[in-house]
Design a protein around this motif. Structure first.
Motif, PDB file in Angstrom:
ATOM      1  N   LEU A  87     -18.174   1.699 -16.606  1.00  0.00           N
ATOM      2  CA  LEU A  87     -18.178   0.235 -16.670  1.00  0.00           C
ATOM      3  C   LEU A  87     -19.297  -0.371 -15.834  1.00  0.00           C
ATOM      4  N   GLY A  88     -19.974   0.458 -15.036  1.00  0.00           N
ATOM      5  CA  GLY A  88     -21.009  -0.052 -14.132  1.00  0.00           C
ATOM      6  C   GLY A  88     -20.440  -0.566 -12.828  1.00  0.00           C
ATOM      7  N   ALA A  89     -19.243  -0.126 -12.466  1.00  0.00           N
ATOM      8  CA  ALA A  89     -18.567  -0.605 -11.255  1.00  0.00           C
ATOM      9  C   ALA A  89     -19.134   0.062 -10.005  1.00  0.00           C
ATOM     10  N   ASP A  90     -18.991  -0.639  -8.889  1.00  0.00           N
ATOM     11  CA  ASP A  90     -19.380  -0.105  -7.589  1.00  0.00           C
ATOM     12  C   ASP A  90     -18.184   0.462  -6.839  1.00  0.00           C
ATOM     13  N   ALA A  91     -16.983   0.018  -7.190  1.00  0.00           N
ATOM     14  CA  ALA A  91     -15.783   0.461  -6.468  1.00  0.00           C
ATOM     15  C   ALA A  91     -14.547   0.287  -7.339  1.00  0.00           C
ATOM     16  N   VAL A  92     -13.483   0.992  -6.947  1.00  0.00           N
ATOM     17  CA  VAL A  92     -12.156   0.811  -7.530  1.00  0.00           C
ATOM     18  C   VAL A  92     -11.240   0.462  -6.367  1.00  0.00           C
ATOM     19  N   ILE A  93     -10.601  -0.698  -6.456  1.00  0.00           N
ATOM     20  CA  ILE A  93      -9.734  -1.174  -5.373  1.00  0.00           C
ATOM     21  C   ILE A  93      -8.289  -1.222  -5.854  1.00  0.00           C
ATOM     22  N   PHE A  94      -7.388  -1.412  -4.905  1.00  0.00           N
ATOM     23  CA  PHE A  94      -5.947  -1.495  -5.204  1.00  0.00           C
ATOM     24  C   PHE A  94      -5.460  -0.266  -5.983  1.00  0.00           C
ATOM     25  N   VAL A  95      -5.951   0.902  -5.628  1.00  0.00           N
ATOM     26  CA  VAL A  95      -5.578   2.135  -6.338  1.00  0.00           C
ATOM     27  C   VAL A  95      -4.121   2.480  -6.030  1.00  0.00           C
ATOM     28  N   ARG A  96      -3.392   2.830  -7.072  1.00  0.00           N
ATOM     29  CA  ARG A  96      -1.996   3.245  -6.958  1.00  0.00           C
ATOM     30  C   ARG A  96      -1.828   4.541  -7.730  1.00  0.00           C
ATOM     31  N   TYR A  97      -1.006   5.436  -7.194  1.00  0.00           N
ATOM     32  CA  TYR A  97      -0.769   6.737  -7.802  1.00  0.00           C
ATOM     33  C   TYR A  97       0.673   6.841  -8.266  1.00  0.00           C
ATOM     34  N   GLY A  98       0.873   7.560  -9.360  1.00  0.00           N
ATOM     35  CA  GLY A  98       2.221   7.842  -9.839  1.00  0.00           C
ATOM     36  C   GLY A  98       2.748   9.083  -9.139  1.00  0.00           C
ATOM     37  N   THR A  99       3.742   9.689  -9.723  1.00  0.00           N
ATOM     38  CA  THR A  99       4.271  10.947  -9.193  1.00  0.00           C
ATOM     39  C   THR A  99       4.029  12.038 -10.218  1.00  0.00           C
TER      40      THR A  99
END
Length: 121
Positions: A87-99
């Protein structure tokens, strides 16, 4: 008689021509891809730099056989970086992980979600 003249009159009002079509191609305006290893991944917000939100992204890492190791957060982060880089992004924020879970399609999978952003300066 009036029904015949109305379509004929309206057809003369069109001013569209082939020269009105834009020459901009999708490739000309596509985002510049970022190198995946340059994308920052964080569970928090970034408050010290202004940014524009490009969109929310979601990935899943699957365990292909029962003998493979369970998916890890590092594996999910790598996939998030790849998606964000496209996407041309510089960062990914608010990352959440499942189980880690087992399904009919996988011996184990781990989900990750985040918001892809582009720094404005």
């Amino acid at each position: 008689m009036a029904l015949i003249l109305i379509p004929a009159a309206l057809s003369g009002c069109s001013t569209w021509s082939a020269s009105d079509v834009s020459n901009v191609k999708a490739a000309d305006v596509a985002p510049v891809k970022t190198a995946p290893n340059q994308v920052l991944v964080t569970e928090a917000d970034i408050t010290d730099r202004p940014y524009t939100v490009l969109g929310d992204i979601s990935v899943t890492v699957n365990k292909t056989t029962i003998f493979n190791a369970d998916p890890t957060r590092e594996m999910v982060n790598a996939k998030l970086r790849e998606e964000a880089a496209n996407l041309g992004a510089d960062a990914v924020i608010f990352v959440r992980y499942g189980t880690v879970g087992i399904s009919m399609m996988s011996w184990g999978s781990l989900d990750g979600k985040g918001r892809a952003i582009k720094f404005t300066r």
